[in-house]
Structures are given as C-alpha cells and as structure tokens.
Design a protein around this motif. Structure first.
Motif, PDB file in Angstrom:
ATOM      1  N   LEU A 115       0.835  -1.208   0.000  1.00 30.27           N
ATOM      2  CA  LEU A 115       0.000   0.000   0.000  1.00 30.27           C
ATOM      3  C   LEU A 115       0.864   1.250   0.000  1.00 30.27           C
ATOM      4  CD1 LEU A 115      -2.799  -0.958   2.574  1.00 30.27           C
ATOM      5  CD2 LEU A 115      -2.921  -1.045   0.085  1.00 30.27           C
ATOM      6  N   VAL A 116       1.884   1.276   0.853  1.00 33.65           N
ATOM      7  CA  VAL A 116       2.741   2.454   0.949  1.00 33.65           C
ATOM      8  C   VAL A 116       3.498   2.681  -0.354  1.00 33.65           C
ATOM      9  CG1 VAL A 116       4.780   3.400   2.099  1.00 33.65           C
ATOM     10  CG2 VAL A 116       2.965   2.344   3.458  1.00 33.65           C
ATOM     11  N   ALA A 117       4.033   1.620  -0.925  1.00 35.75           N
ATOM     12  CA  ALA A 117       4.784   1.753  -2.173  1.00 35.75           C
ATOM     13  C   ALA A 117       3.894   2.249  -3.300  1.00 35.75           C
ATOM     14  CB  ALA A 117       5.413   0.401  -2.543  1.00 35.75           C
ATOM     15  N   PHE A 118       2.671   1.714  -3.360  1.00 33.22           N
ATOM     16  CA  PHE A 118       1.739   2.165  -4.397  1.00 33.22           C
ATOM     17  C   PHE A 118       1.438   3.651  -4.254  1.00 33.22           C
ATOM     18  CE2 PHE A 118      -2.604   3.229  -5.572  1.00 33.22           C
ATOM     19  CZ  PHE A 118      -2.626   2.872  -6.914  1.00 33.22           C
ATOM     20  N   VAL A 119       1.126   4.094  -3.041  1.00 30.91           N
ATOM     21  CA  VAL A 119       0.811   5.508  -2.807  1.00 30.91           C
ATOM     22  C   VAL A 119       2.019   6.391  -3.142  1.00 30.91           C
ATOM     23  CG1 VAL A 119       0.242   7.216  -1.039  1.00 30.91           C
ATOM     24  CG2 VAL A 119      -0.975   5.030  -1.107  1.00 30.91           C
ATOM     25  N   ALA A 120       3.207   5.957  -2.735  1.00 30.32           N
ATOM     26  CA  ALA A 120       4.409   6.748  -2.980  1.00 30.32           C
ATOM     27  C   ALA A 120       4.700   6.873  -4.473  1.00 30.32           C
ATOM     28  CB  ALA A 120       5.599   6.113  -2.262  1.00 30.32           C
ATOM     29  N   ILE A 121       4.625   5.760  -5.192  1.00 26.40           N
ATOM     30  CA  ILE A 121       4.899   5.799  -6.638  1.00 26.40           C
ATOM     31  C   ILE A 121       3.851   6.637  -7.363  1.00 26.40           C
ATOM     32  CG2 ILE A 121       5.043   4.391  -8.733  1.00 26.40           C
ATOM     33  CD1 ILE A 121       6.151   2.130  -6.942  1.00 26.40           C
ATOM     34  N   SER A 122       2.574   6.455  -7.002  1.00 23.04           N
ATOM     35  CA  SER A 122       1.515   7.243  -7.631  1.00 23.04           C
ATOM     36  C   SER A 122       1.701   8.730  -7.362  1.00 23.04           C
ATOM     37  CB  SER A 122       0.148   6.778  -7.112  1.00 23.04           C
ATOM     38  OG  SER A 122      -0.099   5.431  -7.445  1.00 23.04           O
ATOM     39  N   GLY A 123       2.107   9.063  -6.131  1.00 22.25           N
ATOM     40  CA  GLY A 123       2.340  10.461  -5.796  1.00 22.25           C
ATOM     41  C   GLY A 123       3.460  11.069  -6.603  1.00 22.25           C
ATOM     42  N   LEU A 124       4.525  10.308  -6.799  1.00 17.95           N
ATOM     43  CA  LEU A 124       5.649  10.806  -7.593  1.00 17.95           C
ATOM     44  C   LEU A 124       5.249  10.992  -9.057  1.00 17.95           C
ATOM     45  CD1 LEU A 124       8.601   8.707  -6.114  1.00 17.95           C
ATOM     46  CD2 LEU A 124       8.180  11.164  -5.821  1.00 17.95           C
ATOM     47  N   ILE A 125       4.418  10.082  -9.563  1.00 24.68           N
ATOM     48  CA  ILE A 125       3.958  10.211 -10.946  1.00 24.68           C
ATOM     49  C   ILE A 125       3.100  11.456 -11.125  1.00 24.68           C
ATOM     50  CG2 ILE A 125       2.472   9.155 -12.700  1.00 24.68           C
ATOM     51  CD1 ILE A 125       3.415   6.425 -11.668  1.00 24.68           C
ATOM     52  N   ASP A 126       2.256  11.748 -10.116  1.00 29.01           N
ATOM     53  CA  ASP A 126       1.357  12.903 -10.208  1.00 29.01           C
ATOM     54  C   ASP A 126       2.051  14.224  -9.883  1.00 29.01           C
ATOM     55  OD1 ASP A 126      -0.684  11.171 -10.817  1.00 29.01           O
ATOM     56  OD2 ASP A 126      -1.447  11.048  -8.758  1.00 29.01           O
ATOM     57  N   LEU A 127       3.242  14.166  -9.302  1.00 30.38           N
ATOM     58  CA  LEU A 127       3.906  15.372  -8.807  1.00 30.38           C
ATOM     59  C   LEU A 127       4.163  16.438  -9.872  1.00 30.38           C
ATOM     60  CD1 LEU A 127       5.167  16.754  -6.362  1.00 30.38           C
ATOM     61  CD2 LEU A 127       7.298  15.538  -6.848  1.00 30.38           C
ATOM     62  N   PRO A 128       4.702  16.095 -11.044  1.00 30.00           N
ATOM     63  CA  PRO A 128       4.980  17.154 -12.029  1.00 30.00           C
ATOM     64  C   PRO A 128       3.743  17.957 -12.423  1.00 30.00           C
ATOM     65  CG  PRO A 128       6.121  15.135 -12.627  1.00 30.00           C
ATOM     66  CD  PRO A 128       5.201  14.782 -11.509  1.00 30.00           C
ATOM     67  N   LEU A 129       2.618  17.279 -12.664  1.00 27.99           N
ATOM     68  CA  LEU A 129       1.407  18.013 -13.032  1.00 27.99           C
ATOM     69  C   LEU A 129       0.893  18.861 -11.879  1.00 27.99           C
ATOM     70  CD1 LEU A 129      -0.863  15.729 -15.265  1.00 27.99           C
ATOM     71  CD2 LEU A 129       0.301  17.844 -15.869  1.00 27.99           C
ATOM     72  N   SER A 130       1.017  18.356 -10.668  1.00 28.79           N
ATOM     73  CA  SER A 130       0.578  19.126  -9.512  1.00 28.79           C
ATOM     74  C   SER A 130       1.396  20.400  -9.366  1.00 28.79           C
ATOM     75  CB  SER A 130       0.701  18.266  -8.244  1.00 28.79           C
ATOM     76  OG  SER A 130       0.377  19.015  -7.093  1.00 28.79           O
ATOM     77  N   LEU A 131       2.706  20.280  -9.513  1.00 25.17           N
ATOM     78  CA  LEU A 131       3.570  21.458  -9.435  1.00 25.17           C
ATOM     79  C   LEU A 131       3.277  22.433 -10.569  1.00 25.17           C
ATOM     80  CD1 LEU A 131       6.958  19.758  -8.485  1.00 25.17           C
ATOM     81  CD2 LEU A 131       5.598  21.292  -7.048  1.00 25.17           C
ATOM     82  N   TYR A 132       3.042  21.901 -11.755  1.00 28.15           N
ATOM     83  CA  TYR A 132       2.736  22.767 -12.903  1.00 28.15           C
ATOM     84  C   TYR A 132       1.425  23.515 -12.676  1.00 28.15           C
ATOM     85  CZ  TYR A 132       2.098  24.268 -17.733  1.00 28.15           C
ATOM     86  OH  TYR A 132       1.922  25.026 -18.850  1.00 28.15           O
ATOM     87  N   GLN A 133       0.422  22.817 -12.142  1.00 28.03           N
ATOM     88  CA  GLN A 133      -0.864  23.456 -11.864  1.00 28.03           C
ATOM     89  C   GLN A 133      -0.699  24.607 -10.885  1.00 28.03           C
ATOM     90  OE1 GLN A 133      -4.012  23.039 -12.965  1.00 28.03           O
ATOM     91  NE2 GLN A 133      -4.891  24.475 -11.485  1.00 28.03           N
TER      92      GLN A 133
END
Length: 435
Positions: A115-133
């Motif tokens: 669960l932790v690994a999934f959340v961490a990897i998903s968060g890293l994948i979403d990070l660039p768009l979040s920062l851009y937004q």
C-alpha cells in the motif's frame, strides 16, 4: 457450424474494464473539448445579464483560465489512463507485489509495504502536473500565493498526517479482512463510518490548524450581524473563525466544518476583503440553507449507503480469482495444501480502488444533478433570510475573483458541475422559490 468463443469470467472482466476505460476517456475528451470550444467562442463578449457588473477583461481572464485548465485536464486524463493500464493490465501492480513478496514474504508488513509503495509511486507520478498546476497555471492567472517552501511544508505535514492516520486504519482493515470471517466487510464498514464521523469532530480542532491559522472573527459589527442571522435560522456554532487562505491562494470561500457541538464557521480572509458585510451575511445564509434542508445529513446517509455497497462488493470480489487475473494480477495462491498462501487483501483493496471509478464515472451526472438541486434550494433559503441583491452581488464578485467562466458548455455543466452556472442561479433568485 462455428461455435461462440468460451469467455471466462477473467476474460470478460478484462474486456469490460478495457471497454469502460476507453469509453470513459473518449467521453471525457468529448466533454472537455465541448467546454473549451464553447468558452473560447464566447470569450469576446460579456453575456448580457452580466454586462453591467463584469468587465470584458475579467470575462476574458475567466475564459482563458478555464481553457488553460481544460487543456491541462485533458493531458491529465491521458496520463491517468496510461497509469491505470500500467498498474493493471500491463502488470505494474503485479510486479510490485511479487517484488515485495520476494523481499518480505507474505504477511501484514508485506501488505502494508504494498500500500505504501503504491501511494508513494503514484504520488511521484502525479507530482509534475501538480507542481505545474500550482506554480505555472495558478501563478499565471494571479491565484497562487504559495512559495516552494510552504508547498514543501504542506507536503511534509500531509505525509505525516497520512502516515499517522492512514497506516493504522489500513492495518486494521487488512486485519479484519484476514481475521473477521466472511462478514469482515460489515465490520470494516462500521469502523470506516465511525472513523469518518470522528474525523468530522477532530478535523477542525486538531488537523486543519496544522496547515492554516484560524483566528476568531474580530469585526464586531460583522460578528453581530452573522450571530443574529444564525439565531434567526436556529443554528449554533462553536465559533466564528477567519482562515489565512491568502497564504496559499487568492481564491475566496466560506464554509462550515465539524459535526455536532464541534461545528464552526470559517471565512477565508480573502472573502472578507472582497465582500461587503451584507454580502458576507448572504453567503453565510446560503450555507445555512444546506443545514436547513438537511443536505449535510442526506450526503452523510448517501455516503453510508454507497460505502456499505462498496464494502459488500469488495468482500465478494476479494474471494474471486478472476477478479485478480482479469485485471493483470496473479493472486497469491499456494498449490501445496500444507503451505498457507500469502494474503491477497492489500491487492484486492488496491484493485478495487483503481477499477471502480472507471465504471462509476458514467453515473456521476446523477450526483452532480442532485448537488445542483441542493444549491438552488440553499439559494432560495438564503434570499428569505438575507438580501437577495446582496447574494447576487456576492456571487458575481466570487465568480469574477475566482475567474469562473460565465459561459460554460451546457452539456459539460450537466455532467460535471456541482454548482449551477451563474446565469441559472441569478435567474432563479429573481423568481419564486423552487422546491
């Protein structure tokens, strides 16, 4: 004579999932394209009902903001679809699970690690768009007030809260899945609902202050006005607070938070700067309308019912081998009766959370429609307790300050909008109350 292919449940699930994913993406693209074209087509002229109140520059800013967010949203849809396929049918979740099994073997720690690994990897994948937004789109239109340091501080606090609250909850649900028998889902649902009710009580006092400062409302005349309104409406709250929303964004808002005796009224400092006292009173009267019509209770009951159905469905699916194999995951099954297989509970949770939104997306307009109906009812109540003219002017200011488009596509509205467009809201305020 040719025979029809013998589709297994696993293959049927794969086909249904793939078709729903493609259909959902196509529908989202069509709706987003309609919205972008419609807003751009009406960019040059302020709609007649607003011509005396909204400048052309403000109208064009709202149009550009909507179009920019729409295009970014389309990119996010594609990346989300690719990511979902990567986790499921392309084997990403299965590979992660097998790697952790090889390292940690089976058991609670391996499941929590998954669960932790999934959340961490998903968060890293979403990070660039979040920062851009935040730092490009919101910055470009003058809404972002966050520094990178504040963003990092929020991220670290959010991580700490997530670990402190999320891990124990996940561990308890996983334990129930393995130890509470066939009806584990009912016990898990009872715990989940109890936690959500508890969160409504503790969030305003213990969690929200970690991210924002809340000061008692100091404007005595406004406090007296708001208190008189709440007394007229038969509403009591623990306090009236001002939140430093301007530290992060120029967007304005006001809301109720908490549950039972812990209810409190919160005004963004940006809202108090932008609205006159009568307009603040009218906005609060609208929020009180939700309580008068028991919308909050209705939403809680709906959440209870839907979550019960979801837990029951998960309870059944988690026992079906085809549920895993049809979504690209090898369940942990031991062929040797003397060897206990590693549990599949964390896999079932993740697959369920990944896949269910793909199918429920198609019924989301029903919930949007109900939400818009509630907003109309709250508006109708507000104009009986405060000035309708003040509510209209407050809404116009908020639409302008938040760069909300005045010309959304009607089909897009029906599918996505939880609040009615400005044209419909103002028109309703000038007619007799609607049920």
């Amino acid at each position: 004579m040719p025979t029809s292919p013998d589709y297994s449940p696993s293959m049927l699930l794969t086909l249904a999932f793939a078709m729903a994913l493609v259909a959902g993406l196509a529908l989202k693209f069509w709706l987003a394209s309609r919205q972008i074209r419609h807003v751009a087509r009406h960019r040059a002229t302020v709609p007649a009902p607003f011509a005396q109140h909204i400048t052309l520059a403000a109208h064009q800013k709202a149009a550009d903001y909507t179009v920019t967010k729409g295009r970014l949203g389309m990119l996010e849809m594609v990346l989300g679809c690719v990511g979902l396929l990567g986790w499921t049918l392309l084997g990403g979740l299965d590979a992660l699970n097998q790697a952790l099994l090889a390292t940690l073997e089976g058991g609670m720690w391996q499941q929590l690690a998954l669960l932790v690994a999934f959340v961490a990897i998903s968060g890293l994948i979403d990070l660039p768009l979040s920062l851009y937004q935040t730092f490009v789109v919101e910055e470009r239109f003058g809404f972002n007030k966050m520094t990178l340091r504040l963003w990092l501080a929020d991220a670290l606090k959010g991580l700490a809260v997530g670990v402190a609250i999320g891990l124990p909850i996940a561990a308890l649900i996983l334990w129930l899945m393995g130890a509470a028998g066939p009806l584990w889902w009912l016990w898990a649902w009872c715990f989940w609902m109890g936690f959500n009710l508890l969160l409504m009580v503790i969030y305003p006092t213990f969690i929200a202050p970690l991210f924002n400062k809340f000061q008692p409302l100091e404007d005595e005349s406004l406090k007296a006005r708001v208190t008189a309104l709440m007394q007229r409406c038969g509403f009591s709250a623990k306090g009236l607070f001002v939140m430093d929303g301007s530290r992060r964004s120029a967007h304005a808002n006001a809301y109720f938070t908490g549950f039972g005796a812990a209810k409190r009224v919160v005004f963004y400092d940006t809202l108090l700067r932008q609205l006159a006292p009568g307009e603040v009173e009218a906005v609060l009267a609208h929020e009180l309308g939700h309580f008068k019509h028991r919308h909050i209770i209705q939403r809680i009951v709906t959440m209870f019912a839907l979550s019960l159905a979801g837990f029951a469905l998960l309870g059944w699916l988690s026992t079906q081998v085809w549920f895993y194999t049809g979504l690209g995951v090898r369940p942990n099954i031991s062929l040797d009766p003397a060897i206990t297989a590693a549990p599949n509970d964390a896999l079932a949770l993740l697959l369920f959370m990944l896949v269910v939104p793909v199918f429920t997306f198609f019924i989301s307009p029903l919930f949007s429609q109900q939400s818009r109906r509630h907003e109309f009812q709250a508006d109708a109540y507000a104009v009986t307790q405060a000035s309708g003219a003040d509510l209209s002017s407050a809404l116009l200011k908020l639409y302008e300050d938040n760069a909300s488009t005045l010309t959304p596509d009607p089909v897009y509205v029906k599918f996505y909008y939880s609040h009615p467009p400005a044209t419909e809201r103002l028109a309703r305020m000038q007619t007799p109350a609607h049920p």
